[in-house]
Design a protein around this motif. Structure first.
Motif, PDB file in Angstrom:
ATOM      1  N   VAL A  69       0.833  -1.210   0.000  1.00  0.00           N
ATOM      2  CA  VAL A  69       0.000   0.000   0.000  1.00  0.00           C
ATOM      3  C   VAL A  69       0.865   1.257   0.000  1.00  0.00           C
ATOM      4  CG1 VAL A  69      -1.971  -1.151   1.069  1.00  0.00           C
ATOM      5  CG2 VAL A  69      -0.297   0.021   2.527  1.00  0.00           C
ATOM      6  N   LEU A  70       2.050   1.188   0.614  1.00  0.00           N
ATOM      7  CA  LEU A  70       2.946   2.343   0.588  1.00  0.00           C
ATOM      8  C   LEU A  70       3.462   2.588  -0.824  1.00  0.00           C
ATOM      9  CD1 LEU A  70       4.543   4.578   1.976  1.00  0.00           C
ATOM     10  CD2 LEU A  70       6.305   2.880   2.524  1.00  0.00           C
ATOM     11  N   VAL A  71       3.873   1.535  -1.510  1.00  0.00           N
ATOM     12  CA  VAL A  71       4.340   1.670  -2.899  1.00  0.00           C
ATOM     13  C   VAL A  71       3.220   2.216  -3.778  1.00  0.00           C
ATOM     14  CG1 VAL A  71       5.076   0.375  -4.938  1.00  0.00           C
ATOM     15  CG2 VAL A  71       6.131  -0.093  -2.719  1.00  0.00           C
ATOM     16  N   SER A  72       2.014   1.705  -3.582  1.00  0.00           N
ATOM     17  CA  SER A  72       0.871   2.169  -4.366  1.00  0.00           C
ATOM     18  C   SER A  72       0.598   3.646  -4.110  1.00  0.00           C
ATOM     19  CB  SER A  72      -0.362   1.333  -4.021  1.00  0.00           C
ATOM     20  OG  SER A  72      -1.481   1.730  -4.783  1.00  0.00           O
ATOM     21  N   PHE A  73       0.650   4.055  -2.847  1.00  0.00           N
ATOM     22  CA  PHE A  73       0.437   5.462  -2.490  1.00  0.00           C
ATOM     23  C   PHE A  73       1.491   6.349  -3.147  1.00  0.00           C
ATOM     24  CE2 PHE A  73       1.829   8.877   0.430  1.00  0.00           C
ATOM     25  CZ  PHE A  73       0.703   9.683   0.394  1.00  0.00           C
ATOM     26  N   GLU A  74       2.739   5.948  -3.088  1.00  0.00           N
ATOM     27  CA  GLU A  74       3.818   6.766  -3.651  1.00  0.00           C
ATOM     28  C   GLU A  74       3.702   6.871  -5.168  1.00  0.00           C
ATOM     29  OE1 GLU A  74       7.281   4.886  -2.027  1.00  0.00           O
ATOM     30  OE2 GLU A  74       7.223   6.097  -0.194  1.00  0.00           O
ATOM     31  N   ARG A  75       3.253   5.814  -5.826  1.00  0.00           N
ATOM     32  CA  ARG A  75       3.036   5.884  -7.272  1.00  0.00           C
ATOM     33  C   ARG A  75       1.913   6.864  -7.601  1.00  0.00           C
ATOM     34  NH1 ARG A  75       3.343  -0.626  -8.561  1.00  0.00           N
ATOM     35  NH2 ARG A  75       5.632  -0.786  -8.631  1.00  0.00           N
ATOM     36  N   ALA A  76       0.852   6.822  -6.807  1.00  0.00           N
ATOM     37  CA  ALA A  76      -0.251   7.760  -7.028  1.00  0.00           C
ATOM     38  C   ALA A  76       0.217   9.194  -6.835  1.00  0.00           C
ATOM     39  CB  ALA A  76      -1.408   7.440  -6.083  1.00  0.00           C
TER      40      ALA A  76
END
Length: 260
Positions: A69-76
């Motif tokens: 979820v952290l990787v996903s947040f940073e991509r967003a």
């Protein structure tokens, strides 16, 4: 202001964002947070907060979920930064139930900058206490020597929080009729690391109070007694959720300097 799907996240972008909220929901309702937590998240968006709600599917490996979820947040956020000036805005984590544990793991295992975390209805149960039929699965795996437990376990989670959690400012919210909440123990643990920086609030409600779409009562051509009853029922249903919204908002912006 409409929801946008960005890099697997659901995002609300107000015209002039004042801060960023990374939201993580509870197990089994986190797969569609833009629906299950719609009213709470859209309220924050209306106040000027850029909301990134990251869906996830629950598994036993909570460390991997936290990383994902952290990787996903940073991509967003990379995508958002290409369109909106948010470079100097503070980032707050808001979690409900399992979402609290994920934010705690993110703040313990990864180098992130957070102005603070809002942790609603935290619980940190062992798998056998949290998931139906886990004991039956455990019996099945025992001949192979495999135990069924969350990673990290409750004891390991508490140790990580005590030794490595780096987010100093935290708001913990417990509801009066929530029998699975473990916020008080977490508050004591965090207070040892950050004396005077941990706020706790006990509100009316249950474990599912933060959930709920914003169901709007449509009034016809003329306001009738039925319309009055419908609006009164809506106000009663959302009374506890409104209180939660105001407590979160006041903590995010305690002196109202950036509030719209």
């Amino acid at each position: 202001m409409d929801w946008q799907e960005i890099s697997g996240n659901w995002v609300l972008i107000p015209d002039r964002p004042i801060a960023i909220v990374h939201f993580l929901g509870g197990a089994f309702v986190a797969t569609a947070p833009q629906l299950t937590y719609r009213r709470l998240l859209e309220f924050l968006g209306e106040q000027g907060y850029l909301v990134v709600a990251t869906p996830f599917v629950n598994t036993f490996d909570h460390t991997e979920i936290a990383k994902s979820v952290l990787v996903s947040f940073e991509r967003a956020m990379e995508n958002v930064r290409s369109r909106v000036s948010v470079r100097y805005l503070p980032i707050y984590g808001i979690g409900h139930s399992m979402g609290c544990k994920l934010h705690l793991l993110i703040g313990s295992l990864f180098a992130v900058e957070r102005a603070g975390n809002v942790l609603i209805s935290f619980n940190n149960y062992a798998a056998r206490d949290a998931v139906p039929l886990v004991e039956q699965f455990s019996q099945f795996f025992k001949p192979q020597g495999v135990a069924v437990e969350f990673t990290p376990s409750p004891v390991e989670t508490n140790a990580l929080i005590r030794d490595r959690y780096a987010v100093r400012r935290n708001l913990l919210i417990k509801f009066a009729d929530d029998s699975i909440d473990q916020s008080l123990g977490l508050a004591q643990l965090l207070e040892e690391s950050f004396p005077g920086m941990i706020a706790t609030r006990r509100l009316k409600g249950t474990h599912v109070t933060p959930l709920g779409p914003d169901v709007k009562w449509q009034v016809g051509g003329s306001f009738t007694p039925i319309d009055a009853i419908g609006q009164w029922m809506r106000q009663e249903v959302y009374r506890e959720l409104r209180q939660l919204e105001q407590v979160v908002l006041q903590w995010l912006d305690p002196v109202g300097r950036i509030r719209r």
